[in-house]
Design a protein around this motif. Structure first.
Motif, short mmCIF file in Angstrom:
data_model
loop_
_atom_site.label_atom_id
_atom_site.label_comp_id
_atom_site.label_asym_id
_atom_site.label_seq_id
_atom_site.Cartn_x
_atom_site.Cartn_y
_atom_site.Cartn_z
N VAL A 7 -71.79 -13.87 65.98
CA VAL A 7 -70.63 -14.03 65.10
C VAL A 7 -70.06 -12.66 64.73
N LEU A 8 -70.95 -11.70 64.50
CA LEU A 8 -70.49 -10.34 64.20
C LEU A 8 -69.68 -9.78 65.37
N LYS A 9 -70.12 -10.05 66.58
CA LYS A 9 -69.38 -9.61 67.77
C LYS A 9 -68.02 -10.29 67.82
N ASP A 10 -67.97 -11.57 67.49
CA ASP A 10 -66.68 -12.29 67.47
C ASP A 10 -65.74 -11.68 66.42
N ILE A 11 -66.29 -11.31 65.26
CA ILE A 11 -65.46 -10.70 64.22
C ILE A 11 -64.98 -9.32 64.68
N GLU A 12 -65.84 -8.56 65.34
CA GLU A 12 -65.43 -7.27 65.88
C GLU A 12 -64.27 -7.44 66.85
N ASN A 13 -64.37 -8.42 67.72
CA ASN A 13 -63.30 -8.67 68.69
C ASN A 13 -62.01 -9.10 67.98
N TYR A 14 -62.16 -9.92 66.96
CA TYR A 14 -61.00 -10.37 66.17
C TYR A 14 -60.33 -9.16 65.52
N LEU A 15 -61.13 -8.24 64.98
CA LEU A 15 -60.60 -7.04 64.35
C LEU A 15 -59.91 -6.14 65.38
N LYS A 16 -60.53 -5.97 66.53
CA LYS A 16 -59.92 -5.14 67.59
C LYS A 16 -58.58 -5.72 68.02
N LEU B 21 -56.03 -5.01 65.32
CA LEU B 21 -55.58 -3.62 65.30
C LEU B 21 -54.73 -3.28 66.52
N ASP B 22 -55.04 -3.87 67.66
CA ASP B 22 -54.22 -3.64 68.85
C ASP B 22 -52.80 -4.17 68.66
N ASN B 23 -52.69 -5.30 68.00
CA ASN B 23 -51.39 -5.93 67.78
C ASN B 23 -50.67 -5.43 66.53
N ASN B 24 -51.41 -4.81 65.62
CA ASN B 24 -50.84 -4.39 64.34
C ASN B 24 -51.34 -3.00 63.93
N PRO B 25 -51.02 -1.97 64.69
CA PRO B 25 -51.50 -0.64 64.28
C PRO B 25 -50.90 -0.26 62.93
N ILE B 26 -51.71 0.38 62.12
CA ILE B 26 -51.27 0.78 60.78
C ILE B 26 -51.12 2.31 60.79
N PRO B 27 -49.90 2.80 60.71
CA PRO B 27 -49.70 4.25 60.76
C PRO B 27 -50.30 4.96 59.54
N ASN B 28 -50.83 6.16 59.79
CA ASN B 28 -51.39 7.00 58.73
C ASN B 28 -52.42 6.28 57.88
N PHE B 29 -53.31 5.55 58.53
CA PHE B 29 -54.33 4.78 57.83
C PHE B 29 -55.69 5.16 58.39
N ASP B 30 -56.60 5.57 57.52
CA ASP B 30 -57.94 5.98 57.93
C ASP B 30 -58.85 4.75 57.96
N TYR B 31 -58.96 4.13 59.13
CA TYR B 31 -59.72 2.89 59.28
C TYR B 31 -61.19 3.07 58.89
N ARG B 32 -61.80 4.13 59.39
CA ARG B 32 -63.24 4.34 59.12
C ARG B 32 -63.51 4.55 57.63
N HIS B 33 -62.68 5.36 57.01
CA HIS B 33 -62.88 5.62 55.58
C HIS B 33 -62.73 4.33 54.77
N LYS B 34 -61.71 3.55 55.10
CA LYS B 34 -61.48 2.30 54.37
C LYS B 34 -62.63 1.32 54.61
N LEU C 150 -62.67 -16.97 55.15
CA LEU C 150 -61.33 -16.92 55.74
C LEU C 150 -61.39 -16.65 57.25
N VAL C 151 -62.18 -15.66 57.62
CA VAL C 151 -62.25 -15.25 59.02
C VAL C 151 -63.05 -16.24 59.86
N LEU C 152 -64.11 -16.78 59.31
CA LEU C 152 -64.93 -17.72 60.08
C LEU C 152 -64.13 -18.93 60.52
N TYR C 153 -63.24 -19.41 59.66
CA TYR C 153 -62.38 -20.53 60.05
C TYR C 153 -61.44 -20.11 61.18
N LYS C 154 -60.94 -18.89 61.12
CA LYS C 154 -59.99 -18.41 62.13
C LYS C 154 -60.63 -18.21 63.49
#
Length: 100
Positions: free
Chosen positions: A29-38, A41-54, A73-77
């Protein structure tokens, strides 16, 4: 909902599921969430945003209850197992009971 908020709840969900030691298949499930996050981010890059820090800030400062709520929220998605969803709900209820 702004992109930063969506990022926060996806990352919060990851950390919430990571705390679910009673679920033996959480690694998948963690791998699925990682893929969902990737994908997000691929479809919605956030300019000037420090992903790792956040992400680190979310891991350290966000309450477990909030992380678990984000996980719902994410598990349903991602069409996660109903067993895991039920375990997350049970854990949230346990947190609420312990605070009362």
């Amino acid at each position: 909902m702004q992109l930063e908020d969506q990022f926060k709840y996806i990352v919060g969900a990851y950390y919430g599921v990571r705390e679910m030691d009673e679920y033996p298949l959480k690694v998948y499930v963690l791998k699925d969430i990682e893929n969902y996050l990737k994908d997000f981010l691929d479809n919605n890059p956030i300019p000037n945003f420090d992903y790792r820090h956040k992400a680190l800030e979310i891991e350290e400062k966000m309450s477990l209850k909030t992380k678990l709520q984000d996980a719902l929220l994410v598990l349903y998605k991602i069409d996660a197992s109903l067993e895991l969803i039920a375990l997350v709900k049970k854990r949230i209820k346990r947190i609420d009971t312990n605070r009362s």
